[in-house]
Motif scaffolding. Structure first.
Motif, PDB file in Angstrom:
ATOM      1  N   VAL A 107       0.847  -1.196   0.000  1.00 42.79           N
ATOM      2  CA  VAL A 107       0.000   0.000   0.000  1.00 42.79           C
ATOM      3  C   VAL A 107       0.881   1.244   0.000  1.00 42.79           C
ATOM      4  CG1 VAL A 107      -1.686   1.321   1.336  1.00 42.79           C
ATOM      5  CG2 VAL A 107      -1.964  -1.147   1.091  1.00 42.79           C
ATOM      6  N   GLU A 108       1.936   1.237   0.804  1.00 46.90           N
ATOM      7  CA  GLU A 108       2.864   2.376   0.831  1.00 46.90           C
ATOM      8  C   GLU A 108       3.489   2.595  -0.544  1.00 46.90           C
ATOM      9  OE1 GLU A 108       5.594   1.245   3.880  1.00 46.90           O
ATOM     10  OE2 GLU A 108       4.276   1.911   5.500  1.00 46.90           O
ATOM     11  N   ARG A 109       3.855   1.530  -1.219  1.00 45.42           N
ATOM     12  CA  ARG A 109       4.455   1.652  -2.548  1.00 45.42           C
ATOM     13  C   ARG A 109       3.473   2.229  -3.558  1.00 45.42           C
ATOM     14  NH1 ARG A 109       7.492  -4.140  -2.387  1.00 45.42           N
ATOM     15  NH2 ARG A 109       9.253  -3.458  -1.117  1.00 45.42           N
ATOM     16  N   HIS A 110       2.217   1.815  -3.468  1.00 45.31           N
ATOM     17  CA  HIS A 110       1.196   2.376  -4.357  1.00 45.31           C
ATOM     18  C   HIS A 110       1.028   3.867  -4.091  1.00 45.31           C
ATOM     19  CE1 HIS A 110      -0.510  -0.985  -6.637  1.00 45.31           C
ATOM     20  NE2 HIS A 110      -0.308  -1.734  -5.567  1.00 45.31           N
ATOM     21  N   MET A 111       1.066   4.276  -2.834  1.00 45.14           N
ATOM     22  CA  MET A 111       0.946   5.696  -2.503  1.00 45.14           C
ATOM     23  C   MET A 111       2.121   6.489  -3.068  1.00 45.14           C
ATOM     24  SD  MET A 111      -1.812   6.650  -1.041  1.00 45.14           S
ATOM     25  CE  MET A 111      -1.324   8.228  -0.366  1.00 45.14           C
ATOM     26  N   VAL A 112       3.328   5.955  -2.928  1.00 45.26           N
ATOM     27  CA  VAL A 112       4.510   6.633  -3.468  1.00 45.26           C
ATOM     28  C   VAL A 112       4.381   6.781  -4.981  1.00 45.26           C
ATOM     29  CG1 VAL A 112       6.984   6.374  -3.890  1.00 45.26           C
ATOM     30  CG2 VAL A 112       6.064   5.993  -1.607  1.00 45.26           C
TER      31      VAL A 112
END
Length: 114
Positions: free
Chosen positions: A78-83
């Motif tokens: 999820v963090e990677r998608h946000m980045v």
């Protein structure tokens, strides 16, 4: 070309806007129609999962853990998608609407054809 807007998305956007203006009314700068159109193109260019994760975090104010639970992804994913979403939206906001492939090609092509 006119497109029908999703009523649920419109309601989410209005709620997010209300939260934003209630928090810091003095810091909001007027946005021109060109900038809004560019950001809308950026949102549409995001992959569906990335877009939904971004909207869930920014509009619905879900935590990464809750988004991970809903989507079945890990918190790190999820963090990677946000980045990914934030980077692409930032590039579009600065006027760079090239795809990743176009950016790569323009940076490597001159070296190969010298």
């Amino acid at each position: 070309m006119t497109e029908q807007r999703d009523p649920a998305l419109v309601a989410r956007a209005k709620a997010a806007f209300e939260r934003t203006i209630s928090n810091d009314l003095e810091t909001i700068e007027p946005t021109g129609p060109e900038e809004l159109a560019r950001l809308e193109r950026a949102m549409r260019a995001l992959p569906r999962t990335t877009r939904e994760i971004f909207l869930a975090r920014r509009l619905d104010d879900y935590s990464y853990a809750k988004i991970a639970q809903i989507t079945g992804l890990s918190v790190r994913q999820v963090e990677r998608h946000m980045v990914k979403a934030i980077r692409q939206l930032g590039r579009y906001a600065r006027g760079d609407e090239r795809t990743a492939w176009q950016r790569w090609w323009q940076s490597h092509r001159p070296r190969w054809f010298r």
